[in-house]
Design an enzyme around this catalytic site. Structure first.
Site, mmCIF file in Angstrom:
data_model
loop_
_atom_site.group_PDB
_atom_site.id
_atom_site.type_symbol
_atom_site.label_atom_id
_atom_site.label_comp_id
_atom_site.label_asym_id
_atom_site.label_seq_id
_atom_site.Cartn_x
_atom_site.Cartn_y
_atom_site.Cartn_z
ATOM 1 N N LYS A 73 2.255 -15.193 -2.121
ATOM 2 C CA LYS A 73 1.967 -14.281 -0.999
ATOM 3 C C LYS A 73 0.494 -13.899 -1.004
ATOM 4 O O LYS A 73 -0.163 -13.934 0.038
ATOM 5 C CB LYS A 73 2.801 -13.006 -1.133
ATOM 6 C CG LYS A 73 2.359 -11.859 -0.225
ATOM 7 C CD LYS A 73 3.187 -10.615 -0.377
ATOM 8 C CE LYS A 73 2.714 -9.694 -1.448
ATOM 9 N NZ LYS A 73 1.570 -8.817 -1.141
ATOM 10 N N ASN A 74 -0.026 -13.574 -2.174
ATOM 11 C CA ASN A 74 -1.396 -13.042 -2.216
ATOM 12 C C ASN A 74 -2.470 -14.120 -2.121
ATOM 13 O O ASN A 74 -3.649 -13.816 -1.982
ATOM 14 C CB ASN A 74 -1.583 -12.179 -3.473
ATOM 15 C CG ASN A 74 -0.785 -10.889 -3.355
ATOM 16 O OD1 ASN A 74 -0.277 -10.555 -2.282
ATOM 17 N ND2 ASN A 74 -0.626 -10.180 -4.456
ATOM 18 N N CYS A 132 -1.413 3.404 1.038
ATOM 19 C CA CYS A 132 0.030 3.165 0.921
ATOM 20 C C CYS A 132 0.495 3.975 -0.288
ATOM 21 O O CYS A 132 -0.292 4.686 -0.909
ATOM 22 C CB CYS A 132 0.304 1.673 0.753
ATOM 23 S SG CYS A 132 -0.352 1.020 -0.778
ATOM 24 N N ARG A 191 -6.332 2.962 -1.280
ATOM 25 C CA ARG A 191 -6.678 1.609 -0.829
ATOM 26 C C ARG A 191 -7.938 1.600 0.062
ATOM 27 O O ARG A 191 -7.928 1.139 1.192
ATOM 28 C CB ARG A 191 -5.512 0.956 -0.093
ATOM 29 C CG ARG A 191 -4.173 1.048 -0.753
ATOM 30 C CD ARG A 191 -4.048 0.377 -2.102
ATOM 31 N NE ARG A 191 -4.178 -1.051 -2.094
ATOM 32 C CZ ARG A 191 -3.179 -1.899 -1.885
ATOM 33 N NH1 ARG A 191 -2.003 -1.444 -1.626
ATOM 34 N NH2 ARG A 191 -3.384 -3.198 -1.891
ATOM 35 N N ASP A 203 0.473 -5.954 -10.614
ATOM 36 C CA ASP A 203 1.656 -6.290 -9.811
ATOM 37 C C ASP A 203 2.874 -6.608 -10.667
ATOM 38 O O ASP A 203 3.954 -6.841 -10.126
ATOM 39 C CB ASP A 203 1.368 -7.490 -8.888
ATOM 40 C CG ASP A 203 0.352 -7.122 -7.828
ATOM 41 O OD1 ASP A 203 -0.186 -8.046 -7.183
ATOM 42 O OD2 ASP A 203 0.066 -5.926 -7.666
ATOM 43 N N ARG A 211 9.043 -8.234 1.913
ATOM 44 C CA ARG A 211 7.612 -8.459 2.180
ATOM 45 C C ARG A 211 7.063 -9.516 1.211
ATOM 46 O O ARG A 211 6.170 -10.267 1.572
ATOM 47 C CB ARG A 211 6.824 -7.161 1.983
ATOM 48 C CG ARG A 211 7.041 -6.102 3.046
ATOM 49 C CD ARG A 211 6.030 -5.001 2.886
ATOM 50 N NE ARG A 211 4.735 -5.562 2.582
ATOM 51 C CZ ARG A 211 3.872 -5.023 1.707
ATOM 52 N NH1 ARG A 211 4.183 -3.914 1.071
ATOM 53 N NH2 ARG A 211 2.716 -5.581 1.475
HETATM 54 C C1 EPZ Z 1 -4.721 -7.294 -3.882
HETATM 55 O O1 EPZ Z 1 -4.874 -6.085 -3.166
HETATM 56 C C2 EPZ Z 1 -3.234 -7.632 -3.826
HETATM 57 N N1 EPZ Z 1 -2.805 -7.769 -2.435
HETATM 58 C C3 EPZ Z 1 -2.420 -6.527 -4.494
HETATM 59 O O2 EPZ Z 1 -1.058 -6.955 -4.504
HETATM 60 C C4 EPZ Z 1 -2.892 -6.383 -5.930
HETATM 61 O O3 EPZ Z 1 -2.181 -5.339 -6.553
HETATM 62 C C5 EPZ Z 1 -4.394 -6.088 -5.941
HETATM 63 O O4 EPZ Z 1 -5.110 -7.134 -5.256
HETATM 64 C C6 EPZ Z 1 -4.951 -5.992 -7.363
HETATM 65 O O5 EPZ Z 1 -4.703 -7.178 -8.042
HETATM 66 C C7 EPZ Z 1 -3.095 -8.910 -1.772
HETATM 67 O O6 EPZ Z 1 -3.737 -9.799 -2.292
HETATM 68 C C8 EPZ Z 1 -2.556 -9.007 -0.367
HETATM 69 P P1 EPZ Z 1 -8.156 -4.557 -4.780
HETATM 70 P P2 EPZ Z 1 -6.377 -5.540 -2.832
HETATM 71 O O7 EPZ Z 1 -9.146 -4.485 -3.677
HETATM 72 O O8 EPZ Z 1 -7.313 -6.679 -2.735
HETATM 73 C C9 EPZ Z 1 -10.145 -0.323 -5.415
HETATM 74 C C10 EPZ Z 1 1.256 -6.765 -4.220
HETATM 75 O O9 EPZ Z 1 2.113 -6.044 -4.741
HETATM 76 N N2 EPZ Z 1 -10.987 -0.663 -4.248
HETATM 77 O O10 EPZ Z 1 -8.331 -5.606 -5.830
HETATM 78 O O11 EPZ Z 1 -6.254 -4.603 -1.701
HETATM 79 C C11 EPZ Z 1 -8.688 -0.122 -5.012
HETATM 80 O O12 EPZ Z 1 -8.469 1.212 -4.559
HETATM 81 C C12 EPZ Z 1 -0.076 -6.172 -3.801
HETATM 82 O O13 EPZ Z 1 1.389 -7.993 -4.002
HETATM 83 C C13 EPZ Z 1 -12.026 0.195 -3.896
HETATM 84 O O14 EPZ Z 1 -12.249 1.211 -4.538
HETATM 85 O O15 EPZ Z 1 -6.703 -4.715 -4.158
HETATM 86 C C14 EPZ Z 1 -7.961 -0.400 -6.296
HETATM 87 O O16 EPZ Z 1 -7.996 0.759 -7.103
HETATM 88 C C15 EPZ Z 1 -0.168 -4.679 -4.084
HETATM 89 N N3 EPZ Z 1 -12.786 -0.133 -2.816
HETATM 90 C C16 EPZ Z 1 -8.815 -1.491 -6.958
HETATM 91 O O17 EPZ Z 1 -10.091 -1.421 -6.320
HETATM 92 C C17 EPZ Z 1 -12.570 -1.273 -2.085
HETATM 93 O O18 EPZ Z 1 -13.321 -1.528 -1.122
HETATM 94 C C18 EPZ Z 1 -8.277 -2.905 -6.811
HETATM 95 O O19 EPZ Z 1 -8.040 -3.109 -5.441
HETATM 96 C C19 EPZ Z 1 -11.506 -2.132 -2.464
HETATM 97 C C20 EPZ Z 1 -10.727 -1.813 -3.556
#
Ligand code: EPZ
Length: 420
Positions: free
Chosen positions: A22-23, A115, A120, A306, A398
Site C-alpha cells: 500500500k505504501n 488523524c 501529521r 507500522d 484501507r
Molecule cells: C508514511 O506516512 C506511511 N504512509 C505511514 O504508514 C508510516 O507510518 C509513516 O510513513 C512512517 O513510516 C504512507 O506511506 C501512505 P512521515 P508519512 O512523513 O509519510 C513527522 C500506515 O499505517 N513529519 O514519515 O505521512 C510526522 O508527524 C501508515 O500504513 C513532520 O513533522 O509519515 C511523523 O511524526 C500510517 N513534518 C514523522 O515525521 C512533515 O512535513 C514521520 O512521518 C512530515 C512528517
C-alpha cells in the site's frame, strides 16, 4: 459498517501470499501524473486507499482502468486542483502535490489534516517545494504551491522524528522535472521510497542514492510512460508473521521480501519466534515459549512504527515485561485501551507502553481506531479464548487486502458480519 467476528484459540497453519505494498503503490500512482503517456502498474493491492487514489487521479483528469493484476493510468491532460472532499479523506493523497508541481508548476490541494495517530504536519514537504523555488501559501484549508521555474537545490529534509517518507517522495517527484540537481539530505530510506525511485527511473528520471539518506535527483525536461511491479507489502508480511506466532501456529508467507524486514525478523527471533527463509517465502512458527522484548520504533531500517501495534498484541502473550516505545508518531497507542478489554495489562508512560505479558486473553467487543491498531486487535482476537468482535473494519480494508479471507485460509475462525 462491518465487523469481524473471531473465535480465537486456533493455531494458524498453511500458506499466505503477500499483496503489493500500500505504501509503495500510493506514491507510485501519484507519480503517473508526471507524464502524459500511459503507465502500467502491476501487483496493485485491492484496498480502499488504492481505489480512493484512483478516484483522486480521475478527479484531476487522468484515465484509470483495471489492467490484469494492476492498473493502467494515463494523465494526458490534467488540472492541478485537488478535490477537497476527496483529498481530506485520505492523507496519503498529499503525495499528489509533488507531481502536480513538477508537471504543471502549480498545485492546489486540501491540507490533509491529522488523524488518530498524530497531527501529521506537512511542513517538511512545503520546505522542500520552497527550496526548489516554489511559492507556498496556505488558505481556506488548501495548500497552494506554484513556481515559474523549478530549480534543483540542496536541502535538509529531517524533522522532529527524523526523515519523512511522503515528504521525501513529494520532493523527489517535483525535483525529477526541475532544472538542475537536487540533493535531499536526511531522505527517507524506506523500501517504498526505493520502489518509487525505481518507477521514476523507468520513466526516465535520473536518481541516485535511493535507500540512503542522501538522495540525488538530476532534473530532466520530461518523463515518459513506464511499467512497474510494486514491491510486496512488508507490513502485511510482518502482520501475518506475528499472527502465526500469536496463535502458536506455523505459517509460510510467500512473496515476501525478507531483506525489507530485518528489524522485525530480528525482534521476532529475540521473542522466541522461529523464522526460516525459503527463497521469497518466510516460514514462521512460535518456538517453545514467547519471550518479552523491548521495541523502539525508528525510521527505516529501524523497527517500523507500522508494526508497533501488532508487536504489542504479541507481547501481551509473552510472560514478563515488554516495553514498546513509539518514536515516530505522538499518539499511536489507540490500541492499548482496546487490548485491555481483551485482558491485556498495559500501562502507558509517555512515549512508552509497558506490557505485563503472559496472562491469557479472553474475547470481547473491541473497536478499531486506525489501520494498524485494527490489525493488532485481530491478532489479539485470534489468540484470545472465546469470541472477539472487532467493529469499524473499514479501517482494516484501507490497508489489508482480503484479511479475513486470507486468515480463513490459514484456519482462523473469522467471519465478516455487516452491521447496520
Ligand atoms: C508514511 O506516512 C506511511 N504512509 C505511514 O504508514 C508510516 O507510518 C509513516 O510513513 C512512517 O513510516 C504512507 O506511506 C501512505 P512521515 P508519512 O512523513 O509519510 C513527522 C500506515 O499505517 N513529519 O514519515 O505521512 C510526522 O508527524 C501508515 O500504513 C513532520 O513533522 O509519515 C511523523 O511524526 C500510517 N513534518 C514523522 O515525521 C512533515 O512535513 C514521520 O512521518 C512530515 C512528517
Amino acid at each position: 459498517m462491518d465487523s469481524l467476528l473471531i473465535k480465537g484459540g486456533v493455531p494458524l497453519h498453511g500458506e499466505v501470499a503477500v499483496s503489493g505494498s500500500k505504501n509503495a503503490v500510493l506514491p507510485i500512482l501519484a507519480a503517473t501524473l508526471l507524464t502524459a503517456e500511459p503507465c502500467r502498474i502491476r501487483r496493485v493491492p485491492h484496498l480502499s486507499d488504492v481505489r480512493f487514489m484512483g478516484r483522486i487521479l480521475e478527479s484531476l483528469g487522468a484515465k484509470v482502468s483495471a489492467d490484469g493484476d494492476g492498473l493502467r493510468v494515463q494523465a494526458k491532460k490534467i488540472q492541478g486542483v485537488g478535490n477537497y472532499s476527496l483529498i481530506r479523506k485520505m492523507r496519503g493523497s498529499v503525495c499528489i502535490l509533488g507531481p502536480l508541481l513538477g508537471r504543471l508548476r502549480e498545485a492546489t490541494v486540501a491540507l490533509p489534516g491529522g488523524c488518530v495517530i498524530g497531527a501529521r504536519p506537512i511542513n517538511l514537504h512545503l520546505k522542500g517545494f520552497a527550496a526548489l523555488g516554489a511559492k507556498v501559501t496556505i488558505e481556506g484549508g488548501y495548500v497552494h504551491t506554484a513556481a515559474r521555474r523549478l530549480r534543483g537545490a540542496e536541502l535538509f529534509l529531517g524533522g522532529r522524528a527524523g526523515s519523512t517518507v511522503l515528504g521525501t517522495a513529494n520532493v523527489m517527484m517535483a525535483a525529477a522535472l526541475a532544472e538542475g540537481v537536487t540533493i535531499i539530505e536526511s531522505a527517507a530510506c524506506e523500501p517504498e521510497i526505493v520502489d518509487l525511485a525505481h518507477f521514476l527511473s523507468a520513466m526516465g528520471a535520473q536518481i541516485t542514492g535511493a535507500g540512503s539518506p542522501i538522495l540525488t535527483i538530476t532534473g530532466v525536461p520530461e518523463l515518459h510512460g513506464a511499467e512497474h511491479e510494486v514491491i510486496p507489502d512488508r507490513i502485511e508480511a510482518a502482520t501475518y508473521a506475528i499472527a502465526a506466532a500469536a496463535t502458536g501456529g506455523e505459517v509460510t508467507i510467500t512473496g515476501a521480501r525478507a531483506d525489507h524486514l530485518h528489524a522485525v525478523l530480528d525482534k521476532l527471533g529475540e521473542a522466541g519466534v522461529q523464522v526460516r527463509r525459503q527463497g521469497t517465502a518466510l516460514r514462521v512458527r512460535r518456538g517453545a515459549r514467547l519471550r518479552p522484548v523491548d521495541v523502539t520504533t525508528l525510521p527505516y531500517a529501524g523497527f517500523p512504527t507500522d508494526v508497533q501495534a501488532q508487536m504489542m498484541a504479541l507481547m501481551t502473550l509473552a510472560p514478563g515485561i515488554s516495553i514498546l516505545t513509539e518514536r515516530i508518531f505522538e499518539s499511536r497507542f489507540m490500541h492499548v485501551s482496546e487490548l485491555a478489554r481483551l485482558g491485556a495489562d498495559i500501562e502507558i508512560e509517555g512515549p512508552s507502553a509497558i506490557v505485563k505479558g503472559g496472562r491469557p486473553l479472553s474475547g470481547a467487543e473491541v473497536m478499531a481506531s486506525d489501520l494498524r491498531a485494527s490489525a493488532a486487535l485481530v491478532v489479539a482476537g485470534l489468540a484470545a479464548r472465546g469470541t472477539t468482535r472487532v467493529s469499524r473494519v473499514y479501517h482494516i480494508d484501507r490497508g489489508y487486502e482480503n484479511l479475513d479471507g486470507k486468515l480463513r485460509k490459514l484456519g482462523a475462525r473469522i467471519q465478516r458480519v455487516s452491521e447496520s
